[in-house]
Design an enzyme around this catalytic site. Structure first.
Site, PDB file in Angstrom:
ATOM      1  CG  ASP B  91      -0.228   0.129   2.515  1.00 52.29           C
ATOM      2  OD1 ASP B  91       1.014   0.236   2.514  1.00 52.29           O
ATOM      3  OD2 ASP B  91      -0.888   0.131   3.563  1.00 52.29           O
ATOM      4  N   GLY B  93       0.732   3.830   2.306  1.00 50.87           N
ATOM      5  CA  GLY B  93       0.817   4.531   3.586  1.00 50.87           C
ATOM      6  C   GLY B  93      -0.235   5.613   3.743  1.00 50.87           C
ATOM      7  N   GLY B  94      -0.995   5.878   2.682  1.00 49.61           N
ATOM      8  CA  GLY B  94      -2.018   6.920   2.768  1.00 49.61           C
ATOM      9  C   GLY B  94      -2.998   6.653   3.898  1.00 49.61           C
ATOM     10  N   GLY B 222     -11.048   3.939   0.298  1.00 46.83           N
ATOM     11  CA  GLY B 222     -11.992   4.727   1.068  1.00 46.83           C
ATOM     12  C   GLY B 222     -13.321   4.048   1.306  1.00 46.83           C
ATOM     13  CG  ASP B 272      -5.923  -5.434   1.867  1.00 45.60           C
ATOM     14  OD1 ASP B 272      -6.548  -4.657   1.114  1.00 45.60           O
ATOM     15  OD2 ASP B 272      -5.478  -5.078   2.975  1.00 45.60           O
ATOM     16  CB  CYS B 310     -12.493 -26.131   7.640  1.00 46.10           C
ATOM     17  SG  CYS B 310     -10.932 -25.298   7.300  1.00 46.10           S
ATOM     18  CB  CYS B 312      -7.310 -25.248   7.181  1.00 40.67           C
ATOM     19  SG  CYS B 312      -7.681 -25.143   8.948  1.00 40.67           S
ATOM     20  CB  CYS B 315     -10.205 -27.860  10.394  1.00 46.04           C
ATOM     21  SG  CYS B 315     -10.825 -26.258  10.979  1.00 46.04           S
ATOM     22  CG  HIS B 341      -9.832 -21.988  10.743  1.00 42.80           C
ATOM     23  ND1 HIS B 341     -10.383 -23.047  10.052  1.00 42.80           N
ATOM     24  CD2 HIS B 341     -10.866 -21.151  11.038  1.00 42.80           C
ATOM     25  CE1 HIS B 341     -11.694 -22.865   9.951  1.00 42.80           C
ATOM     26  NE2 HIS B 341     -12.011 -21.725  10.536  1.00 42.80           N
TER      27      HIS B 341
END
Lengths: 381, 381
Positions: B91, B93-94, B222, B272, B310, B312, B315, B341
């Site tokens: 990103d 930093g804004g 935003g 994200d 799940c 993963c 799990c 997880h």
């Protein structure tokens, strides 16, 4: 036969062997990582497996208090609970309850103590500890023993050592009763040689223990608890002469690199210690050139791994600069990476010692290794 | 060509595609885990790779302050620094500097601010941010933008949005200058559509940005900063109409399961959010039946995994009872297992959404998925 010990090679008292348990083999000499609360702190069982750690340890005292051994039994035992399908050992809680000092009362029957968590009252007896260790279900379980400070005088040491032998007899009776009663996992009960730093007591204890049963292995307790290194080494030499050569020996709570090599040289096969993970969380790494404090300012831009001769997952991927950054920023990954490196360091050291015993080079190799490890003032401020 | 975007299938505005970067492909829609300080908190890059996480994010503001982008450049860039060889985004930093409130001063030139760590003075301008993001060396870098609270009025939003476009032009000039000057890694600069919750401003910004360059992808900023969900969804619909269909769209900072599905439905490809790792460390797990607080007393003896559907690594191996135990005992492994997880949950959700777009079932599948997710009162107290 569920528990066997095969000696492959030896150099003096040092031996290379295979200790077989119901959950698989342990190539000895071996370092066992400590999973106090059914987790080797900061690490995943898959990581332990990947670095070649074959056997781990969990603590009876801690698991009895939290989450409770009954609960762990109801969930299938400590192996399944923590997803570790390899060999495991539980201690007896002796070391922990005797460390509680003002919170405990000792009698011939056992030890009454208050929980360090909530002050609740509990009692450990040889019989209750056997039931707890049965509930946990580790492969190797330790007798309940009377632990004393490292420099206790002869009278105190004799009292504790003789009580430990009497408690061993009671442990065995309860262990046998439980084994007959229940269709539980196959376990081996290990006796613990006590006797402080008194050769005669160590000798007497070793002999009394062998009279009390035919054990699958023997533990040596009450060392690395404040006595000098020469005293510890002398006791190992006494016990080495007394214990049957055909059974594995486990030196409890000992785990710095130099202690491991000196122990192997004196006939020890198994070790455990919280040092590698505790130091890992504190940011101190073992290296072949001594210890390294990863927070040091000089590491800020250091592109080298923690240890240039190490092939662990941390050293193959990350720089000292990155690991220092993680510690400065208090990132969890830092604790993980150094803990992993440290456990790998001791596991790999024992693997290397084993190879040196097998090819007959152990004496020279271990002398050289220790000389390099101690060759410069420790860089930890 | 270093950066390409291939659309494979679509259902309404929802698209499945492949965004190719110099460090490999990202199958979209995709959730990117956030590695604020060049570490996805509590997780190892190998774990992220294993769960199918293809692209991750790091934060310019945080890395500029600590350990410094110059240092990271000298160590080979952020990929090598953190041992992540897949696609990465930084990103600008804004968002962080505008969040500092009393610690910053905004002018047309840029933002002066004081470090949240030591109070030291810094300035971010479009030009300095480009230099920092060049030093870090991620594949995709974001323009420096003017971020405002979610419910800002039209005048405030217009001022910030128009400034963001002017800053984009300056970012591009510096980005092009740096690309010509140095033999640096191939990077793509993404513009950010601002405009608050004002449709006309979002439209104007989308158009102005496209006049300023031919971009490899577009970010939508935003949102998820205090406005209502209907407002957020309305803005996504406006922007979806304006942005070129042949380029990936990245909705910044958005990452709850319901937001991801609603975003995909409105043409978003990349997301994200710190939510999965932050919640993981707090002991809250995503499940297909809503959120689960792993500390709850009812889980004490619960042998089930966090989420029964799940697959993963958490799990497949560990019970709720074990994970609850780890949190009660404050063990690091607990933070790891739930963080893993949760990230897996969002990565797998996007993988599933992609399959549903490919086979045309996205609308019905996502409706059903959300109905189940919301079907009972959230069990988090």
């Amino acid at each position: 036969m569920s528990f066997t010990f095969e000696r492959i090679a030896s150099v003096g008292a040092a031996r290379a062997g295979i200790f077989t348990t119901p959950h698989g083999p342990v190539h000895t000499p071996a370092f066992m990582a400590v999973g106090t609360l059914a987790t080797v702190k900061a690490l995943d069982p898959l990581e332990l497996r990947a670095i070649g750690c074959e056997m781990i340890l969990a603590n009876t005292y801690h698991l009895h208090l939290r989450p409770g051994d009954d609960l762990i039994k109801s969930l299938g035992g400590v192996h399944r609970f923590m997803a570790w399908d390899g060999p495991m050992l539980t201690d007896s809680g002796g070391f922990q309850v005797f460390s509680l000092e003002s919170l405990r009362t000792v009698s011939e029957d056992g030890v009454e103590f208050r929980s360090h968590i909530d002050g609740s009252k509990h009692q450990f007896t040889p019989e209750s500890v056997m039931r707890i260790e049965r509930n946990l279900g580790a492969d190797v379980i330790m007798q309940f023993d009377h632990v004393i400070p490292g420099q206790s005088d002869d009278a105190v040491a004799r009292d504790a050592s003789e009580r430990s032998v009497r408690w061993l007899v009671r442990c065995k009776a309860e262990f046998d009763r439980l084994a007959a009663d229940e269709s539980v996992a196959s376990q081996a009960l290990f006796p613990i040689v006590q006797g402080g730093i008194h050769s005669a007591l160590r000798q007497e204890a070793s002999r009394a223990i062998q009279l009390a049963g035919d054990w699958k292995g023997y533990a040596i307790g009450g060392l690395s608890v404040g006595e000098s290194k020469p005293d510890m080494y002398a006791m190992l030499e006494v016990v080495n002469e007394e214990l049957p050569v055909a059974r594995p020996r486990y030196l409890m709570g000992v785990g710095f690199p130099e202690d491991l090599l000196e122990g192997v040289r004196r006939g020890v096969d198994l070790f455990d210690c919280v040092a590698p993970t505790r130091m890992g969380r504190n940011g101190t790494a073992f290296t072949t050139d001594g210890r390294l404090n990863v927070r040091r300012a000089e590491l800020r831009a250091d592109p080298r791994p923690l240890d240039e001769s190490c092939d662990c997952s941390t050293c193959m991927r990350f720089s000292r600069a990155y690991i220092r950054h993680l510690f400065v920023a208090e990132e969890i990954l830092g604790l993980r990476l150094v803990s992993l490196h440290n456990v790998h360091f001791l596991v790999a050291l024992m693997r290397r010692a084993r190879a040196a015993i097998a090819d007959g080079s152990f004496d020279g190799w271990s002398r050289d290794w220790l000389a390099r490890y101690h060759s410069r003032p420790t860089p930890v401020p």
